[in-house]
Design an enzyme around this catalytic site. Structure first.
Site, mmCIF file in Angstrom:
data_model
loop_
_atom_site.group_PDB
_atom_site.id
_atom_site.type_symbol
_atom_site.label_atom_id
_atom_site.label_comp_id
_atom_site.label_asym_id
_atom_site.label_seq_id
_atom_site.Cartn_x
_atom_site.Cartn_y
_atom_site.Cartn_z
ATOM 1 N N HIS A 76 27.231 -57.516 -14.298
ATOM 2 C CA HIS A 76 26.751 -58.884 -14.025
ATOM 3 C C HIS A 76 26.975 -59.216 -12.560
ATOM 4 C CE1 HIS A 76 30.856 -60.624 -14.094
ATOM 5 N NE2 HIS A 76 31.095 -59.862 -15.150
ATOM 6 N N ASP A 78 27.078 -62.343 -11.312
ATOM 7 C CA ASP A 78 27.739 -63.632 -11.065
ATOM 8 C C ASP A 78 29.260 -63.495 -11.131
ATOM 9 O OD1 ASP A 78 27.380 -63.210 -13.902
ATOM 10 O OD2 ASP A 78 27.869 -65.310 -14.282
ATOM 11 N N ASP A 108 35.761 -57.899 -10.951
ATOM 12 C CA ASP A 108 34.888 -58.408 -12.033
ATOM 13 C C ASP A 108 33.620 -58.983 -11.442
ATOM 14 O OD1 ASP A 108 33.908 -59.382 -14.391
ATOM 15 O OD2 ASP A 108 35.263 -61.083 -14.486
ATOM 16 N N GLU A 140 26.497 -64.168 -16.731
ATOM 17 C CA GLU A 140 27.374 -63.556 -17.741
ATOM 18 C C GLU A 140 28.606 -64.421 -17.956
ATOM 19 O OE1 GLU A 140 30.638 -61.041 -19.377
ATOM 20 O OE2 GLU A 140 30.589 -62.151 -17.504
ATOM 21 N N GLU A 141 29.144 -64.945 -16.850
ATOM 22 C CA GLU A 141 30.428 -65.652 -16.924
ATOM 23 C C GLU A 141 30.329 -66.995 -17.638
ATOM 24 O OE1 GLU A 141 33.159 -64.349 -16.385
ATOM 25 O OE2 GLU A 141 33.059 -62.877 -14.774
ATOM 26 N N GLU A 168 32.542 -53.248 -16.824
ATOM 27 C CA GLU A 168 33.619 -54.252 -16.702
ATOM 28 C C GLU A 168 34.946 -53.515 -16.482
ATOM 29 O OE1 GLU A 168 33.677 -57.576 -16.790
ATOM 30 O OE2 GLU A 168 31.745 -58.172 -17.663
ATOM 31 N N HIS A 361 39.127 -63.225 -12.338
ATOM 32 C CA HIS A 361 39.198 -64.696 -12.428
ATOM 33 C C HIS A 361 40.438 -65.266 -11.729
ATOM 34 C CE1 HIS A 361 36.492 -64.713 -16.322
ATOM 35 N NE2 HIS A 361 36.177 -63.759 -15.475
HETATM 36 ZN ZN LIG Z 1 32.967 -59.573 -15.951
#
Ligand SMILES: [Zn+2]
Length: 386
Positions: A76, A78, A108, A140-141, A168, A361
């Site tokens: 992903h 984003d 990520d 995705e997030e 991932e 994150h």
């Molecule tokens: Zn991810």
């Protein structure tokens, strides 16, 4: 350790990717167009698959023969916001220190995307006997919202791939299963009245509280009856994350809003769980409310659902990842990925990528350079003749 040109190129590509602020609320088009140009310069056939409003896009690209049986490298584009986080470096400028690369999305999962892109020139030289595809999604997030359009186009218009590797961060371990997620919003509508006259009103907060306690009772019940010991905790979990409602201390609350989720283990059907909640609302909660005011209501909306992943042992995707990693076992991850959406559409998928989800994150998110190096070797072995 001397840095190989390939690793140097990967770092340079990652620097470019991190430089695009692709927080999910922003358009990802500048990044996607940059990546599409890069891939077509290296001989890939590229295709953008835009969102309904055109503000974002998935990218699907192919190097190698235009035939079924390819391997999809999926990521992903984003990233999650940095708002309110205390970073020591600029999150959108890749910073190297002590064998680590710091930046939002480094783990990520722009690190994986950079590895896949760095391999593109090699793939183009390799005379591949099966195609290598690149599938880079948006949103995705915020609930794996973008990749569905990509899967629809791939399955209806393009040669069918044999397997998907979702990169991932797993520390290059192979994950063949994860829980799903179902995000719900429930609006409870009661009837307002002066707080001294409860007989005239229906308190929406009180009704919502009954629903919250039912959700956690249901969680306890499922924990007894429906277990999968590969996970910690080994059952479907529930969380009520946000509550809002009421107007003043002396008014019987007219409305209450709940945002809640559950994370089903493989084999648990999200639709069944929602149906159980709806049945309890209809049979237990609503009759009491309607007795006072027939306009009372409890309405739940599923904001998004991502199914659990449970790749069957020996799937094509697992076989490819085992061969390329040399690992002979697979595990689980605690987070949700797009792999289950590919798998549900009939394309075997597993999760294997560089970096540690513990960094995802977080402020000062980083990826270890040795992880990128391992991933490059992994991708090279995927492309070698089988
Ligand atoms: Zn991810």
């Amino acid at each position: 350790m001397a840095e190989t040109p390939l690793l140097g190129e990967t770092k340079s590509l990652l620097r470019d990717l991190v430089g695009f602020d692709t927080t999910s609320r922003n358009s990802n088009l500048p990044l996607i167009e940059h990546v599409a140009d890069y891939l077509s310069d290296h001989g890939a056939a590229t295709r953008l698959i835009p969102s309904a409003d055109g503000a974002k896009a998935n990218l699907f690209a192919t190097i190698g023969p235009d035939i079924p049986g390819g391997v999809v490298l999926s990521g992903h584009s984003d990233v999650v916001p940095v708002d309110g986080q205390n970073w020591s470096t600029d999150p959108f400028a890749l910073t190297e220190a002590d064998g680590k690369l710091y930046g939002r999305g480094s783990a990520d999962m722009k690190g994986f995307i950079a590895c896949a892109l760095a391999m593109a020139p090699r793939f183009a030289e390799m005379d591949l006997n099966r195609p290598i595809h690149f599938a880079f999604s948006y949103d995705e997030e915020v609930g794996c919202l973008g990749v569905g359009r990509l899967i629809d186009v791939v399955l209806s218009e393009l040669p069918r791939p044999a397997a998907v590797i979702v990169g991932e961060p797993t520390g290059m371990q192979i994950a063949s299963a994860h829980k799903g997620i179902c995000a719900m919003t429930t609006t409870v509508r009661g009837r307002e009245a002066h707080s001294s006259r409860p007989q005239d009103g229906v308190n929406a907060i009180s009704a919502a509280a009954s629903l919250v306690s039912y959700l956690y009772r249901l969680c306890d019940e499922l924990a007894e009856t429906d277990r999968d010991d590969r996970f910690e905790p080994p059952f479907t979990t529930f969380n009520v994350g946000q509550v809002g409602g009421g107007d003043a201390i002396n008014i019987i609350a007219r409305e209450c809003l709940l945002n809640w989720e559950f994370r089903p283990i493989p084999g648990a059907d999200p639709a069944d769980i929602i149906a159980r909640v709806e049945a309890w609302v209809k049979d237990e909660l609503l009759p009491r409310m309607l007795a006072t005011d027939p306009s009372c209501a409890v309405e739940s909306i599923c904001e998004f659902v991502v199914p659990p992943l449970d790749a069957p042992e020996g799937s094509v995707a697992e076989a490819i990842a085992r061969k390329a990693t040399g690992l002979n076992s697979t595990g689980t991850v605690a987070f949700v990925t797009e792999a289950s959406l590919f798998a549900d559409a009939g394309v075997p998928a597993i999760v294997c990528g560089p970096g540690d989800i513990a960094q995802a994150h977080q402020p000062d998110e980083f990826i270890e350079i040795t992880q990128l190096d391992s991933c490059l070797g992994f991708l090279e072995r995927i492309a070698l003749p089988s």
